[in-house]
Design a protein around this motif. Structure first.
Motif, PDB file in Angstrom:
ATOM      1  N   PHE A  64      42.624  34.119  33.740  1.00 30.79           N
ATOM      2  CA  PHE A  64      43.460  33.234  34.552  1.00 30.79           C
ATOM      3  C   PHE A  64      43.567  31.865  33.905  1.00 30.79           C
ATOM      4  N   TYR A  71      48.754  29.616  39.636  1.00 29.69           N
ATOM      5  CA  TYR A  71      47.887  30.146  38.586  1.00 29.69           C
ATOM      6  C   TYR A  71      48.633  31.175  37.754  1.00 29.69           C
ATOM      7  N   GLN A  74      49.187  29.849  45.580  1.00 33.76           N
ATOM      8  CA  GLN A  74      48.110  29.847  46.563  1.00 33.76           C
ATOM      9  C   GLN A  74      48.202  28.613  47.442  1.00 33.76           C
ATOM     10  N   LEU A 130      51.483  36.933  44.657  1.00 38.56           N
ATOM     11  CA  LEU A 130      52.186  37.206  43.417  1.00 38.56           C
ATOM     12  C   LEU A 130      53.615  36.677  43.474  1.00 38.56           C
ATOM     13  N   GLY A 161      43.681  27.656  34.572  1.00 35.88           N
ATOM     14  CA  GLY A 161      42.860  26.792  35.395  1.00 35.88           C
ATOM     15  C   GLY A 161      43.533  26.346  36.690  1.00 35.88           C
ATOM     16  N   THR A 197      40.570  42.938  29.279  1.00 36.86           N
ATOM     17  CA  THR A 197      40.199  42.138  30.438  1.00 36.86           C
ATOM     18  C   THR A 197      41.399  41.311  30.869  1.00 36.86           C
ATOM     19  N   LEU A 198      41.202  40.567  31.929  1.00 36.92           N
ATOM     20  CA  LEU A 198      42.223  39.656  32.410  1.00 36.92           C
ATOM     21  C   LEU A 198      41.666  38.237  32.364  1.00 36.92           C
ATOM     22  N   SER A 255      51.368  37.037  34.582  1.00 32.73           N
ATOM     23  CA  SER A 255      51.708  36.966  36.004  1.00 32.73           C
ATOM     24  C   SER A 255      51.510  35.538  36.491  1.00 32.73           C
ATOM     25  N   TYR A 296      46.846  39.660  30.531  1.00 36.54           N
ATOM     26  CA  TYR A 296      46.010  40.713  29.965  1.00 36.54           C
ATOM     27  C   TYR A 296      45.535  40.227  28.605  1.00 36.54           C
ATOM     28  N   LYS A 305      44.408  30.311  51.813  1.00 33.39           N
ATOM     29  CA  LYS A 305      45.049  31.625  51.722  1.00 33.39           C
ATOM     30  C   LYS A 305      44.714  32.302  50.404  1.00 33.39           C
ATOM     31  N   ALA A 306      44.878  33.621  50.391  1.00 33.44           N
ATOM     32  CA  ALA A 306      44.713  34.363  49.147  1.00 33.44           C
ATOM     33  C   ALA A 306      45.933  34.120  48.251  1.00 33.44           C
ATOM     34  N   PRO A 307      45.759  34.251  46.950  1.00 36.98           N
ATOM     35  CA  PRO A 307      46.908  34.106  46.046  1.00 36.98           C
ATOM     36  C   PRO A 307      48.010  35.114  46.375  1.00 36.98           C
ATOM     37  N   TYR A 317      50.824  33.333  40.205  1.00 42.61           N
ATOM     38  CA  TYR A 317      50.432  33.420  41.603  1.00 42.61           C
ATOM     39  C   TYR A 317      50.549  32.059  42.263  1.00 42.61           C
ATOM     40  N   ILE A 334      55.478  36.139  40.081  1.00 41.09           N
ATOM     41  CA  ILE A 334      56.127  36.628  38.860  1.00 41.09           C
ATOM     42  C   ILE A 334      55.186  37.624  38.183  1.00 41.09           C
TER      43      ILE A 334
END
Lengths: 110, 123
Positions: free
Chosen positions: A101, A89, A40, A48, A103, A98-99, A36, A93, A44-46, A38, A50
């Motif tokens: 991100f 960002y 940002q 989505l 950097g 886990t996920l 995915s 998966y 603000k919050a990220p 994101y 893609i």
């Protein structure tokens, strides 16, 4: 689980295209189709942009596209606009259920 | 429209427990088609996924290795919310904390985010 590797910064002029890379391993990016991206903006919050490597949620501009080759995913923004200036960002998966991100990449529109 | 509303203290003392809550509207924490996540962000670490919970006939929990020994994510079906507990905090846990939902597309893509809560660990 190490963070995915993204360039710290990229830049482009309005109207140009840029590509942001996101490099992982066969245990995350290369092994699954759950990458995915994101966006940002400051304070603000990220948001989505893609999902599943190359799918765009409804309402996201067609100027945003995603792809993957091996252990590296990419986000391409075509026809750069001033409002695209933001941090980007990637996430993936992983085999550990886990996920992880990336950097983050700061996009500057010149 | 799904919304997430975060609450909790912004200041926690070292060695104590960080506790945050995420109230859900427009969806259910017990939904069979969603997963519920905590993520934090700091200048030094960027975005860091902390863990998730979800219900599929029973409750499941997945945690990041980096915090696995200190974290608990708890659903509260009576209040339709979920919570984050992070024990034995240090100044390195100072961050902006987000709750998020994954479910509109798959169980690993966050499509709804809370507003974020800044937590400072300091005496």
């Amino acid at each position: 689980q190490s963070a995915l590797t993204q360039p710290a910064s990229v830049s482009g002029s309005p109207g140009q295209s840029i590509t942001i890379s996101c490099t992982g391993t066969s245990s995350d990016v290369g092994g699954y189709g759950y990458v995915s991206w994101y966006q940002q903006h400051p304070g603000k919050a990220p948001k989505l942009m893609i999902y599943e490597v190359s799918n765009r949620p409804s309402g996201v501009s067609t100027r945003f596209s995603g792809s993957k080759s091996g252990n590296t995913a990419s986000l391409t923004i075509s026809g750069l606009q001033a409002e695209d200036e933001a941090d980007y960002y990637c996430s993936s998966y992983t085999t550990s259920t886990t996920l992880v991100f990336g950097g983050g990449t700061k996009l500057t529109v010149l | 429209q799904v919304q997430l509303q975060q609450s909790g203290p912004g200041l926690v003392k070292p060695s104590q427990t960080l506790s945050l809550t995420c109230a859900i509207s427009g969806d259910s924490v017990s939904s069979n088609s969603a997963t519920w996540h905590w993520i934090r962000q700091s200048p030094s670490r960027g975005l860091e996924w902390l863990g998730r919970t979800y219900y599929r006939s029973k409750w499941y929990y997945d945690y990041a290795v980096s915090v696995k020994s200190r974290i608990i994510i708890s659903p509260d079906t009576s209040k339709n919310q979920f919570s984050l507990q992070l024990n034995s905090v240090t100044p390195e846990d100072t961050a902006l904390y987000y709750c998020a939902r994954a479910g509109a597309f798959n169980y690993y893509t966050m499509d709804v985010w809370g507003q974020g809560t800044t937590v400072t660990v300091s005496s």
